[in-house]
Design a protein around this motif. Structure first.
Motif, PDB file in Angstrom:
ATOM      1  N   GLU A 169       0.829  -1.207   0.000  1.00  0.00           N
ATOM      2  CA  GLU A 169       0.000   0.000   0.000  1.00  0.00           C
ATOM      3  C   GLU A 169       0.860   1.253   0.000  1.00  0.00           C
ATOM      4  O   GLU A 169       0.577   2.221  -0.713  1.00  0.00           O
ATOM      5  CB  GLU A 169      -0.936   0.011   1.209  1.00  0.00           C
ATOM      6  N   GLN A 170       1.924   1.240   0.773  1.00  0.00           N
ATOM      7  CA  GLN A 170       2.824   2.393   0.817  1.00  0.00           C
ATOM      8  C   GLN A 170       3.499   2.590  -0.534  1.00  0.00           C
ATOM      9  O   GLN A 170       3.602   3.719  -1.031  1.00  0.00           O
ATOM     10  CB  GLN A 170       3.879   2.202   1.911  1.00  0.00           C
ATOM     11  N   LEU A 171       3.925   1.501  -1.142  1.00  0.00           N
ATOM     12  CA  LEU A 171       4.542   1.571  -2.471  1.00  0.00           C
ATOM     13  C   LEU A 171       3.550   2.107  -3.493  1.00  0.00           C
ATOM     14  O   LEU A 171       3.876   2.963  -4.321  1.00  0.00           O
ATOM     15  CB  LEU A 171       5.038   0.179  -2.885  1.00  0.00           C
ATOM     16  N   PHE A 172       2.328   1.621  -3.411  1.00  0.00           N
ATOM     17  CA  PHE A 172       1.278   2.075  -4.316  1.00  0.00           C
ATOM     18  C   PHE A 172       1.052   3.580  -4.171  1.00  0.00           C
ATOM     19  O   PHE A 172       1.015   4.316  -5.151  1.00  0.00           O
ATOM     20  CB  PHE A 172      -0.016   1.308  -4.039  1.00  0.00           C
ATOM     21  N   ARG A 173       0.930   4.042  -2.947  1.00  0.00           N
ATOM     22  CA  ARG A 173       0.706   5.472  -2.699  1.00  0.00           C
ATOM     23  C   ARG A 173       1.901   6.305  -3.152  1.00  0.00           C
ATOM     24  O   ARG A 173       1.750   7.394  -3.686  1.00  0.00           O
ATOM     25  CB  ARG A 173       0.414   5.718  -1.234  1.00  0.00           C
ATOM     26  N   SER A 218      -8.415   6.877 -16.379  1.00  0.00           N
ATOM     27  CA  SER A 218      -7.057   6.778 -15.827  1.00  0.00           C
ATOM     28  C   SER A 218      -7.109   6.405 -14.350  1.00  0.00           C
ATOM     29  O   SER A 218      -6.331   5.567 -13.885  1.00  0.00           O
ATOM     30  CB  SER A 218      -6.314   8.099 -16.007  1.00  0.00           C
ATOM     31  N   LYS A 219      -8.033   7.006 -13.604  1.00  0.00           N
ATOM     32  CA  LYS A 219      -8.170   6.672 -12.187  1.00  0.00           C
ATOM     33  C   LYS A 219      -8.590   5.217 -12.011  1.00  0.00           C
ATOM     34  O   LYS A 219      -8.078   4.508 -11.143  1.00  0.00           O
ATOM     35  CB  LYS A 219      -9.191   7.594 -11.518  1.00  0.00           C
ATOM     36  N   ASP A 220      -9.514   4.757 -12.863  1.00  0.00           N
ATOM     37  CA  ASP A 220      -9.969   3.368 -12.782  1.00  0.00           C
ATOM     38  C   ASP A 220      -8.829   2.396 -13.062  1.00  0.00           C
ATOM     39  O   ASP A 220      -8.705   1.368 -12.400  1.00  0.00           O
ATOM     40  CB  ASP A 220     -11.103   3.110 -13.779  1.00  0.00           C
ATOM     41  N   VAL A 221      -8.018   2.714 -14.047  1.00  0.00           N
ATOM     42  CA  VAL A 221      -6.923   1.824 -14.433  1.00  0.00           C
ATOM     43  C   VAL A 221      -5.894   1.698 -13.321  1.00  0.00           C
ATOM     44  O   VAL A 221      -5.337   0.640 -13.091  1.00  0.00           O
ATOM     45  CB  VAL A 221      -6.259   2.343 -15.734  1.00  0.00           C
ATOM     46  N   VAL A 222      -5.646   2.759 -12.586  1.00  0.00           N
ATOM     47  CA  VAL A 222      -4.584   2.788 -11.587  1.00  0.00           C
ATOM     48  C   VAL A 222      -5.027   2.192 -10.253  1.00  0.00           C
ATOM     49  O   VAL A 222      -4.221   2.002  -9.363  1.00  0.00           O
ATOM     50  CB  VAL A 222      -4.070   4.241 -11.391  1.00  0.00           C
ATOM     51  N   LEU A 223      -6.266   1.803 -10.102  1.00  0.00           N
ATOM     52  CA  LEU A 223      -6.770   1.361  -8.798  1.00  0.00           C
ATOM     53  C   LEU A 223      -6.161   0.071  -8.263  1.00  0.00           C
ATOM     54  O   LEU A 223      -6.187  -0.156  -7.073  1.00  0.00           O
ATOM     55  CB  LEU A 223      -8.285   1.195  -8.855  1.00  0.00           C
ATOM     56  N   VAL A 224      -5.627  -0.790  -9.103  1.00  0.00           N
ATOM     57  CA  VAL A 224      -5.135  -2.085  -8.634  1.00  0.00           C
ATOM     58  C   VAL A 224      -3.640  -2.009  -8.336  1.00  0.00           C
ATOM     59  O   VAL A 224      -2.831  -1.839  -9.232  1.00  0.00           O
ATOM     60  CB  VAL A 224      -5.395  -3.186  -9.693  1.00  0.00           C
ATOM     61  N   PRO A 225      -3.238  -2.125  -7.063  1.00  0.00           N
ATOM     62  CA  PRO A 225      -1.812  -2.056  -6.726  1.00  0.00           C
ATOM     63  C   PRO A 225      -1.083  -3.359  -7.023  1.00  0.00           C
ATOM     64  O   PRO A 225      -1.686  -4.422  -7.052  1.00  0.00           O
ATOM     65  CB  PRO A 225      -1.808  -1.771  -5.227  1.00  0.00           C
ATOM     66  N   GLY A 226       0.228  -3.279  -7.230  1.00  0.00           N
ATOM     67  CA  GLY A 226       1.080  -4.443  -7.464  1.00  0.00           C
ATOM     68  C   GLY A 226       2.155  -4.530  -6.398  1.00  0.00           C
ATOM     69  O   GLY A 226       1.973  -4.019  -5.308  1.00  0.00           O
ATOM     70  N   SER A 227       3.303  -5.132  -6.713  1.00  0.00           N
ATOM     71  CA  SER A 227       4.320  -5.334  -5.688  1.00  0.00           C
ATOM     72  C   SER A 227       5.600  -4.532  -5.908  1.00  0.00           C
ATOM     73  O   SER A 227       6.360  -4.348  -4.983  1.00  0.00           O
ATOM     74  CB  SER A 227       4.661  -6.817  -5.608  1.00  0.00           C
ATOM     75  N   GLU A 228       5.871  -4.082  -7.093  1.00  0.00           N
ATOM     76  CA  GLU A 228       7.102  -3.349  -7.403  1.00  0.00           C
ATOM     77  C   GLU A 228       6.791  -2.173  -8.311  1.00  0.00           C
ATOM     78  O   GLU A 228       5.808  -2.195  -9.051  1.00  0.00           O
ATOM     79  CB  GLU A 228       8.110  -4.269  -8.108  1.00  0.00           C
ATOM     80  N   ASP A 229       7.662  -1.153  -8.293  1.00  0.00           N
ATOM     81  CA  ASP A 229       7.464   0.028  -9.137  1.00  0.00           C
ATOM     82  C   ASP A 229       7.336  -0.358 -10.608  1.00  0.00           C
ATOM     83  O   ASP A 229       6.393   0.047 -11.285  1.00  0.00           O
ATOM     84  CB  ASP A 229       8.612   1.013  -8.936  1.00  0.00           C
ATOM     85  N   GLY A 230       8.258  -1.168 -11.113  1.00  0.00           N
ATOM     86  CA  GLY A 230       8.221  -1.575 -12.521  1.00  0.00           C
ATOM     87  C   GLY A 230       6.966  -2.355 -12.856  1.00  0.00           C
ATOM     88  O   GLY A 230       6.344  -2.162 -13.898  1.00  0.00           O
TER      89      GLY A 230
END
Length: 146
Positions: free
Chosen positions: A8-12, A32-44
């Motif tokens: 969550e911190q990485l996502f934010r 764009s907001k809808d697309v970005v809603l799902v967080p992952g595990s790494e920046d890349g």
């Protein structure tokens, strides 16, 4: 639990970059907001995820446009409420194609842009059968629009 907070911190931390990337590709704030809603595990991973979701959304939009151009007169394909209604109706008609194999063949050929041979191989029929189903589907859809 700690791992979830890290994600969550990485996502934010990277949200602004992901949103800006999506905005550049889609040119639409809400999408764009809808697309970005799902967080992952790494920046890349996050950046690739946003990029891929944007490209999928664009591809879906272009599928509707290709099908519209295929089935409607080019003069009728004008961005308007009427066109949106016709596209929605078209998508409903595609969902209503019978028998189910005809709908599957139509989707594989026109929505996934597979060749006649690829469709035939995937469905387990001949190319002639693919052609016959597509021809009947097109005739039926055109008749529904008249």
């Amino acid at each position: 639990m700690n791992r979830k907070k890290d994600i969550e911190q990485l996502f934010r931390q990277h949200y602004a970059k992901m949103y800006n990337l999506a905005r550049c590709i889609l040119s639409d704030d809400d999408e764009s907001k809808d697309v970005v809603l799902v967080p992952g595990s790494e920046d890349g991973y996050l950046m690739r995820s946003v990029r891929n979701r944007c490209l999928n959304l664009i591809a879906h939009k272009s599928v509707k446009e290709r099908v519209a151009k295929l089935l409607l007169d080019d003069a009728d394909v004008i961005l308007s409420e009427e066109t949106d209604e016709r596209l929605d109706r078209l998508m409903l008609l595609i969902e209503g194609l019978e028998p189910p194999i005809r709908q599957l063949i139509f989707r594989l050929r026109y929505l996934q842009e597979k060749s006649y041979q690829e469709v035939a191989d995937e469905v387990g029929v001949s190319k002639v059968t693919v052609f016959n189903h597509l021809s009947k589907a097109m005739d039926w859809i055109k008749k529904q629009f008249k």
